[in-house]
Design an enzyme around this catalytic site. Structure first.
Site, PDB file in Angstrom:
ATOM      1  N   ARG A   1     -80.268 -36.478 -72.026  1.00 17.46           N
ATOM      2  CA  ARG A   1     -80.141 -37.310 -73.256  1.00 17.46           C
ATOM      3  C   ARG A   1     -81.446 -38.021 -73.649  1.00 17.46           C
ATOM      4  O   ARG A   1     -81.930 -38.056 -74.753  1.00 17.46           O
ATOM      5  CB  ARG A   1     -79.140 -38.296 -73.339  1.00 17.46           C
ATOM      6  CG  ARG A   1     -78.576 -38.782 -74.746  1.00 17.46           C
ATOM      7  CD  ARG A   1     -77.381 -39.701 -74.441  1.00 17.46           C
ATOM      8  NE  ARG A   1     -76.419 -39.006 -73.897  1.00 17.46           N
ATOM      9  CZ  ARG A   1     -75.421 -38.469 -74.382  1.00 17.46           C
ATOM     10  NH1 ARG A   1     -75.610 -38.039 -75.793  1.00 17.46           N
ATOM     11  NH2 ARG A   1     -74.434 -37.690 -73.648  1.00 17.46           N
TER      12      ARG A   1
ATOM     13  N   ASN B   1     -74.085 -44.801 -89.495  1.00 16.25           N
ATOM     14  CA  ASN B   1     -73.202 -43.616 -89.066  1.00 16.25           C
ATOM     15  C   ASN B   1     -72.132 -43.645 -89.950  1.00 16.25           C
ATOM     16  O   ASN B   1     -71.572 -44.512 -90.368  1.00 16.25           O
ATOM     17  CB  ASN B   1     -72.873 -43.658 -87.709  1.00 16.25           C
ATOM     18  CG  ASN B   1     -72.134 -42.531 -87.112  1.00 16.25           C
ATOM     19  OD1 ASN B   1     -72.328 -41.316 -87.518  1.00 16.25           O
ATOM     20  ND2 ASN B   1     -71.180 -42.686 -86.415  1.00 16.25           N
ATOM     21  N   THR B   2     -71.810 -42.163 -90.321  1.00 12.05           N
ATOM     22  CA  THR B   2     -70.622 -41.936 -91.067  1.00 12.05           C
ATOM     23  C   THR B   2     -69.475 -41.601 -90.283  1.00 12.05           C
ATOM     24  O   THR B   2     -69.682 -40.704 -89.420  1.00 12.05           O
ATOM     25  CB  THR B   2     -70.658 -41.018 -92.216  1.00 12.05           C
ATOM     26  OG1 THR B   2     -71.013 -39.699 -91.739  1.00 12.05           O
ATOM     27  CG2 THR B   2     -71.599 -41.515 -93.222  1.00 12.05           C
ATOM     28  N   HIS B   3     -68.331 -41.920 -90.215  1.00 16.94           N
ATOM     29  CA  HIS B   3     -67.044 -41.562 -89.500  1.00 16.94           C
ATOM     30  C   HIS B   3     -65.954 -41.199 -90.292  1.00 16.94           C
ATOM     31  O   HIS B   3     -65.657 -41.947 -91.125  1.00 16.94           O
ATOM     32  CB  HIS B   3     -67.207 -42.803 -88.442  1.00 16.94           C
ATOM     33  CG  HIS B   3     -66.075 -42.222 -87.476  1.00 16.94           C
ATOM     34  ND1 HIS B   3     -66.420 -41.121 -86.331  1.00 16.94           N
ATOM     35  CD2 HIS B   3     -64.793 -42.528 -87.098  1.00 16.94           C
ATOM     36  CE1 HIS B   3     -65.267 -41.105 -85.458  1.00 16.94           C
ATOM     37  NE2 HIS B   3     -64.339 -41.831 -86.134  1.00 16.94           N
TER      38      HIS B   3
ATOM     39  N   SER C   1     -65.387 -44.493 -92.794  1.00 16.49           N
ATOM     40  CA  SER C   1     -66.121 -45.634 -92.414  1.00 16.49           C
ATOM     41  C   SER C   1     -67.618 -45.329 -92.381  1.00 16.49           C
ATOM     42  O   SER C   1     -68.133 -44.311 -91.942  1.00 16.49           O
ATOM     43  CB  SER C   1     -65.712 -46.324 -91.022  1.00 16.49           C
ATOM     44  OG  SER C   1     -64.502 -46.475 -90.971  1.00 16.49           O
TER      45      SER C   1
ATOM     46  N   ASP D   1     -74.567 -49.194 -82.716  1.00 12.03           N
ATOM     47  CA  ASP D   1     -74.984 -49.685 -81.433  1.00 12.03           C
ATOM     48  C   ASP D   1     -74.760 -49.098 -80.184  1.00 12.03           C
ATOM     49  O   ASP D   1     -74.719 -47.617 -80.513  1.00 12.03           O
ATOM     50  CB  ASP D   1     -74.194 -51.076 -81.411  1.00 12.03           C
ATOM     51  CG  ASP D   1     -72.650 -50.926 -81.046  1.00 12.03           C
ATOM     52  OD1 ASP D   1     -72.225 -49.783 -80.799  1.00 12.03           O
ATOM     53  OD2 ASP D   1     -71.885 -51.837 -80.993  1.00 12.03           O
TER      54      ASP D   1
ATOM     55  N   GLY E   1     -72.530 -48.320 -78.153  1.00 12.43           N
ATOM     56  CA  GLY E   1     -71.353 -47.859 -78.003  1.00 12.43           C
ATOM     57  C   GLY E   1     -70.757 -46.674 -78.820  1.00 12.43           C
ATOM     58  O   GLY E   1     -71.716 -46.247 -79.429  1.00 12.43           O
TER      59      GLY E   1
ATOM     60  N   ASP F   1     -69.031 -45.671 -81.744  1.00 11.65           N
ATOM     61  CA  ASP F   1     -68.360 -45.898 -83.038  1.00 11.65           C
ATOM     62  C   ASP F   1     -68.192 -47.332 -82.768  1.00 11.65           C
ATOM     63  O   ASP F   1     -66.829 -47.551 -83.653  1.00 11.65           O
ATOM     64  CB  ASP F   1     -67.437 -44.967 -83.487  1.00 11.65           C
ATOM     65  CG  ASP F   1     -67.912 -43.566 -83.547  1.00 11.65           C
ATOM     66  OD1 ASP F   1     -69.063 -43.547 -84.239  1.00 11.65           O
ATOM     67  OD2 ASP F   1     -67.224 -42.649 -83.389  1.00 11.65           O
TER      68      ASP F   1
END
Ligand code: GAR
Length: 194
Positions: free
Chosen positions: A64, A106-108, A135, A140, A142, A144
């Site tokens: 990653r 971010n979109t969720h 949302s 960050d 974590g 979401d």
């Protein structure tokens, strides 16, 4: 003018909505580059709108961190004011989050903190919930867990499938995303890490 980089993995329908919004002269942000972790279908939208794009294939990198370093190198060429994850199905490594957050959103497809992770729509259905949502959050370290910038409820209908529910959530996501980007650009929505 706020400059925006968008990172995707999939069809990029939310990206397309942002590209359409951003081509209006009154919109205070411009998408300057689109990046992907694979040969994503959504890269075609960038091409159609004449926006440069890059691909950093996940599987060509050892881990990653190495993948994230290459994404960071590509983003650095464009020096975006804001990075939008719009269906990027990868967790970013901490170094990349540290470089851009809170200018990293971010979109969720769920009403966070409900149903975080890669299967927000499926998990809401499996839980037998009567409603879910959409949302837009600050990314960050974590999954979401960052500050919520905007969210809205979407009802779950008795005959919903994962596909039908996701297709009803996406227009809400698009509206929220475009509004959040606009408000960030005008300074109405200050970005903070906590
Ligand atoms: C969107 O619903 C986005 O919120 C979701 O993927 C979809 C991408 O659609 N992202 C996540 O689930 C991230 N955990 P699109 O490629 O058609 O814009």
């Amino acid at each position: 003018m706020l400059t925006v980089a968008v990172l995707i993995s999939g069809t990029g329908s939310n990206l397309r909505a942002l590209l359409e919004a951003a081509r209006h002269p009154d919109f205070p942000a411009r998408v300057v580059v689109v990046g992907a972790d694979r040969q994503a279908e959504g890269l075609a939208h960038a091409e159609e709108f004449g926006i440069p794009s890059f691909t950093v294939p996940w599987h060509e990198h050892e881990n990653r961190a190495a993948w994230g370093d290459e994404v960071a190198r590509q983003l650095a060429v464009w020096k975006p004011d804001l990075v939008v994850l719009s269906g990027l199905m990868r967790l970013l490594p901490p170094a990349l989050v540290a470089e851009y957050s809170p200018r990293l959103i971010n979109t969720h497809p769920a009403y966070l903190p409900e149903f975080p992770g890669a299967h927000g729509v499926r998990d809401a259905l499996a839980a037998g919930a009567e409603q879910t949502g959409a949302s837009v959050i600050v990314v960050d370290d974590g999954v979401d867990t960052g500050p919520i910038l905007a969210q809205e409820r979407v009802p779950i209908l008795p005959d919903d499938t994962e596909h039908s529910l996701h297709e009803r959530i996406k227009p809400v996501e698009r509206r929220l995303l475009i509004d959040v980007v606009r408000r960030i650009a005008t300074g109405d929505l200050p970005l903070t890490s906590a």
